[in-house]
Scaffold this motif. Structure first.
Motif, PDB file in Angstrom:
ATOM      1  N   ILE A 293       0.861  -1.187   0.000  1.00  0.00           N
ATOM      2  CA  ILE A 293       0.000   0.000   0.000  1.00  0.00           C
ATOM      3  C   ILE A 293       0.895   1.234   0.000  1.00  0.00           C
ATOM      4  O   ILE A 293       2.065   1.159   0.402  1.00  0.00           O
ATOM      5  CB  ILE A 293      -0.950   0.029   1.218  1.00  0.00           C
ATOM      6  N   PRO A 294       0.394   2.397  -0.443  1.00  0.00           N
ATOM      7  CA  PRO A 294       1.209   3.617  -0.425  1.00  0.00           C
ATOM      8  C   PRO A 294       1.577   4.007   1.009  1.00  0.00           C
ATOM      9  O   PRO A 294       0.745   3.922   1.919  1.00  0.00           O
ATOM     10  CB  PRO A 294       0.294   4.669  -1.071  1.00  0.00           C
ATOM     11  N   VAL A 295       2.806   4.446   1.199  1.00  0.00           N
ATOM     12  CA  VAL A 295       3.238   4.831   2.546  1.00  0.00           C
ATOM     13  C   VAL A 295       2.452   6.037   3.049  1.00  0.00           C
ATOM     14  O   VAL A 295       2.215   6.179   4.255  1.00  0.00           O
ATOM     15  CB  VAL A 295       4.756   5.108   2.565  1.00  0.00           C
ATOM     16  N   LYS A 296       1.998   6.909   2.146  1.00  0.00           N
ATOM     17  CA  LYS A 296       1.200   8.064   2.560  1.00  0.00           C
ATOM     18  C   LYS A 296      -0.122   7.607   3.176  1.00  0.00           C
ATOM     19  O   LYS A 296      -0.612   8.210   4.137  1.00  0.00           O
ATOM     20  CB  LYS A 296       0.938   8.988   1.365  1.00  0.00           C
ATOM     21  N   THR A 297      -0.699   6.551   2.615  1.00  0.00           N
ATOM     22  CA  THR A 297      -1.936   6.004   3.183  1.00  0.00           C
ATOM     23  C   THR A 297      -1.676   5.490   4.591  1.00  0.00           C
ATOM     24  O   THR A 297      -2.464   5.744   5.518  1.00  0.00           O
ATOM     25  CB  THR A 297      -2.466   4.861   2.298  1.00  0.00           C
ATOM     26  N   LEU A 298      -0.568   4.790   4.765  1.00  0.00           N
ATOM     27  CA  LEU A 298      -0.227   4.260   6.083  1.00  0.00           C
ATOM     28  C   LEU A 298       0.043   5.382   7.082  1.00  0.00           C
ATOM     29  O   LEU A 298      -0.380   5.312   8.248  1.00  0.00           O
ATOM     30  CB  LEU A 298       0.999   3.358   5.964  1.00  0.00           C
ATOM     31  N   GLU A 299       0.735   6.429   6.633  1.00  0.00           N
ATOM     32  CA  GLU A 299       1.018   7.566   7.514  1.00  0.00           C
ATOM     33  C   GLU A 299      -0.282   8.234   7.960  1.00  0.00           C
ATOM     34  O   GLU A 299      -0.412   8.658   9.117  1.00  0.00           O
ATOM     35  CB  GLU A 299       1.913   8.576   6.797  1.00  0.00           C
ATOM     36  N   THR A 300      -1.249   8.344   7.043  1.00  0.00           N
ATOM     37  CA  THR A 300      -2.537   8.937   7.390  1.00  0.00           C
ATOM     38  C   THR A 300      -3.264   8.085   8.424  1.00  0.00           C
ATOM     39  O   THR A 300      -3.790   8.600   9.422  1.00  0.00           O
ATOM     40  CB  THR A 300      -3.413   9.110   6.140  1.00  0.00           C
ATOM     41  N   HIS A 301      -3.309   6.764   8.203  1.00  0.00           N
ATOM     42  CA  HIS A 301      -3.958   5.873   9.161  1.00  0.00           C
ATOM     43  C   HIS A 301      -3.301   5.994  10.543  1.00  0.00           C
ATOM     44  O   HIS A 301      -3.995   5.976  11.571  1.00  0.00           O
ATOM     45  CB  HIS A 301      -3.883   4.428   8.678  1.00  0.00           C
ATOM     46  N   ARG A 302      -1.992   6.083  10.546  1.00  0.00           N
ATOM     47  CA  ARG A 302      -1.247   6.192  11.816  1.00  0.00           C
ATOM     48  C   ARG A 302      -1.607   7.478  12.537  1.00  0.00           C
ATOM     49  O   ARG A 302      -1.837   7.491  13.755  1.00  0.00           O
ATOM     50  CB  ARG A 302       0.254   6.131  11.515  1.00  0.00           C
ATOM     51  N   TRP A 303      -1.677   8.570  11.794  1.00  0.00           N
ATOM     52  CA  TRP A 303      -1.995   9.869  12.399  1.00  0.00           C
ATOM     53  C   TRP A 303      -3.420   9.883  12.936  1.00  0.00           C
ATOM     54  O   TRP A 303      -3.659  10.320  14.060  1.00  0.00           O
ATOM     55  CB  TRP A 303      -1.812  10.977  11.367  1.00  0.00           C
ATOM     56  N   VAL A 304      -4.370   9.387  12.143  1.00  0.00           N
ATOM     57  CA  VAL A 304      -5.767   9.376  12.582  1.00  0.00           C
ATOM     58  C   VAL A 304      -5.923   8.494  13.820  1.00  0.00           C
ATOM     59  O   VAL A 304      -6.613   8.863  14.778  1.00  0.00           O
ATOM     60  CB  VAL A 304      -6.696   8.895  11.448  1.00  0.00           C
ATOM     61  N   ALA A 305      -5.286   7.343  13.831  1.00  0.00           N
ATOM     62  CA  ALA A 305      -5.368   6.455  14.990  1.00  0.00           C
ATOM     63  C   ALA A 305      -4.813   7.131  16.241  1.00  0.00           C
ATOM     64  O   ALA A 305      -5.341   6.947  17.346  1.00  0.00           O
ATOM     65  CB  ALA A 305      -4.620   5.147  14.707  1.00  0.00           C
ATOM     66  N   SER A 306      -3.770   7.932  16.063  1.00  0.00           N
ATOM     67  CA  SER A 306      -3.186   8.621  17.221  1.00  0.00           C
ATOM     68  C   SER A 306      -4.121   9.685  17.783  1.00  0.00           C
ATOM     69  O   SER A 306      -4.080   9.995  18.977  1.00  0.00           O
ATOM     70  CB  SER A 306      -1.854   9.268  16.827  1.00  0.00           C
ATOM     71  N   ARG A 307      -4.983  10.225  16.936  1.00  0.00           N
ATOM     72  CA  ARG A 307      -5.921  11.263  17.374  1.00  0.00           C
ATOM     73  C   ARG A 307      -7.167  10.679  18.022  1.00  0.00           C
ATOM     74  O   ARG A 307      -7.902  11.388  18.709  1.00  0.00           O
ATOM     75  CB  ARG A 307      -6.343  12.124  16.172  1.00  0.00           C
ATOM     76  N   TRP A 308      -7.390   9.375  17.765  1.00  0.00           N
ATOM     77  CA  TRP A 308      -8.588   8.728  18.288  1.00  0.00           C
ATOM     78  C   TRP A 308      -8.215   7.447  19.031  1.00  0.00           C
ATOM     79  O   TRP A 308      -8.258   6.364  18.449  1.00  0.00           O
ATOM     80  CB  TRP A 308      -9.567   8.405  17.154  1.00  0.00           C
ATOM     81  N   PRO A 309      -7.855   7.539  20.311  1.00  0.00           N
ATOM     82  CA  PRO A 309      -7.661   6.316  21.106  1.00  0.00           C
ATOM     83  C   PRO A 309      -8.923   5.465  21.037  1.00  0.00           C
ATOM     84  O   PRO A 309     -10.029   5.979  20.839  1.00  0.00           O
ATOM     85  CB  PRO A 309      -7.417   6.853  22.520  1.00  0.00           C
ATOM     86  N   ALA A 310      -8.760   4.168  21.198  1.00  0.00           N
ATOM     87  CA  ALA A 310      -9.866   3.230  20.973  1.00  0.00           C
ATOM     88  C   ALA A 310     -11.132   3.604  21.731  1.00  0.00           C
ATOM     89  O   ALA A 310     -12.245   3.492  21.211  1.00  0.00           O
ATOM     90  CB  ALA A 310      -9.421   1.813  21.356  1.00  0.00           C
TER      91      ALA A 310
END
Length: 297
Positions: A74-91
Motif C-alpha cells: 500500500i502507499p506509505v502516505k496512506t499508512l502515515e494517514t492511518h497512523r496519524w488518525v489512529a493517534s488522534r482517536w484512542p480506541a
C-alpha cells in the motif's frame, strides 16, 4: 407503483443502504487497525525542544513505515494517514457507527477533549430528521475552528488543517517553494532536505522506467540498475531544464549569474562528451583534469 430510487425500489434501496453501512463499518475497523499497527511500530513522538535529535529519529520512522507499507503493498502516505488518525482517536473515543472518514476530518480539531466531545454530539441532519454525522457536517465543524489567529504557531496549525488533503498540500508546498527565501530556509531542515532528496531519487528511477518503455533497443540490453540509473539521470536532466528554463523567460541575468551558468554548462558538456566517449570505447575512466572540472574546481 412502488417508489423508485435510481433503478431500484425503495425497499431494495433500504437493503442496499444497510449492506453499505456494514461495509463502511468493516472498512473503518480495518483502517483503524492498520493505524494502530503503524503506531505500535512507530509511536508518534511529541514535537519541540525536548527532542534535539528529532531529525535523526524521524529518518528511522520514515524508513520503518516505508518498509511496512511495501510489505503490505500500500502507499506509505496512506499508512502515515492511518497512523496519524489512529493517534488522534484512542480506541475508547472512537464512535461506533461513525465512518472512518468522519474521524479523519474531525481529527483536525487540535484540542483532545474538544475533539472527543465533538464527535459524540453529532448535528441534526435535516434530510434524515436525526442527529448524525455527514461529510458536509464534519467539514463545517472543522471550518468553525478556522478563525482569525494571532500567533505564528496558530497560523501554522491552521495551514496544516487546510492542507490535510494531499492534493492541497502538494499545491501549497509547490507554490511556497517557488519563493527563493522559503526554499532556502526549508532546505536547512534536515528532514525536509532528506525528503526532497528521496523524491529526486524516486523521480530519477521513474524516468528510467519511462526511458525503458520508449527505447526499443532496451529489451535486448541487460537490465542493469546502473544502466537504467544512467538513462534516468539523462532524462531527468532534460526534463528539469525543460521545466525550469521557461520560467526564467523574463529574468534579467546578472554578470555573476551568467558566469555561473556558463561554468555549469561547461561541466554538462564535458560530462556529455565523457559519456559519449565511454559508450563508444567502453573506457569509463576519468582523467584528473576532467575530474577537477566536474567537481567545479
Amino acid at each position: 407503483m412502488p417508489t423508485m430510487i435510481g433503478h431500484v425500489t425503495q425497499e431494495r434501496y433500504d437493503q442496499i443502504v444497510t449492506r453499505g453501512r456494514e461495509l463502511v463499518e468493516f472498512q473503518t475497523c480495518s483502517q483503524f487497525q492498520l493505524g494502530d499497527l503503524a503506531l505500535e511500530l512507530e509511536p508518534i513522538q511529541p514535537h519541540g525542544g525536548a527532542h534535539p535529535n528529532q531529525g535523526e529519529a524521524l529518518f528511522g520512522v520514515l524508513e520503518s513505515l516505508q518498509l511496512f507499507a511495501d510489505d503490505l503493498a500500500i502507499p506509505v502516505k496512506t499508512l502515515e494517514t492511518h497512523r496519524w488518525v489512529a493517534s488522534r482517536w484512542p480506541a475508547q473515543h472512537r464512535q461506533a457507527g461513525v465512518p472512518y472518514y468522519i474521524h479523519k476530518t474531525l481529527a483536525s480539531i487540535r484540542d483532545d477533549e474538544e475533539r472527543w466531545a465533538r464527535i459524540a454530539n453529532p448535528p441534526l441532519d435535516n434530510r434524515a430528521g436525526t442527529r448524525r454525522w455527514t461529510d458536509t457536517a464534519a467539514k463545517q465543524a472543522v471550518d468553525q475552528k478556522l478563525v482569525n489567529t494571532a500567533s505564528v504557531q496558530q497560523k501554522v496549525e491552521r495551514i496544516h488543517d487546510l492542507a490535510r488533503d494531499e492534493e492541497v498540500a502538494v499545491r501549497v508546498a509547490t507554490d511556497l517553494l517557488r519563493r527563493p527565501q522559503v526554499a532556502d530556509r526549508s532546505m536547512r531542515d534536515d528532514l525536509a532536505k532528506h525528503m526532497v532528496n528521496r523524491a529526486q531519487v524516486e523521480h530519477a528511477q521513474q524516468a528510467g522506467q519511462v526511458a525503458r518503455q520508449r527505447t526499443p533497443a532496451l529489451p535486448r540490453i541487460e537490465r542493469s540498475r546502473d544502466f537504467l540509473d544512467l538513462i534516468g539521470a539523462c532524462s531527468l536532466f532534460v526534463a528539469s531544464v525543460g521545466r525550469i528554463l521557461p520560467g526564467l523567460r523574463d529574468h534579467q541575468f546578472t554578470g555573476d549569474e551568467r558566469a555561473a551558468v556558463a561554468r555549469n554548462v561547461a561541466r554538462v558538456r564535458a560530462t556529455a562528451d565523457w559519456l559519449e566517449a565511454a559508450i563508444e570505447s567502453g573506457d569509463v575512466s576519468l582523467d584528473e583534469s576532467l575530474a577537477r572540472l566536474l567537481r567545479g574546481e
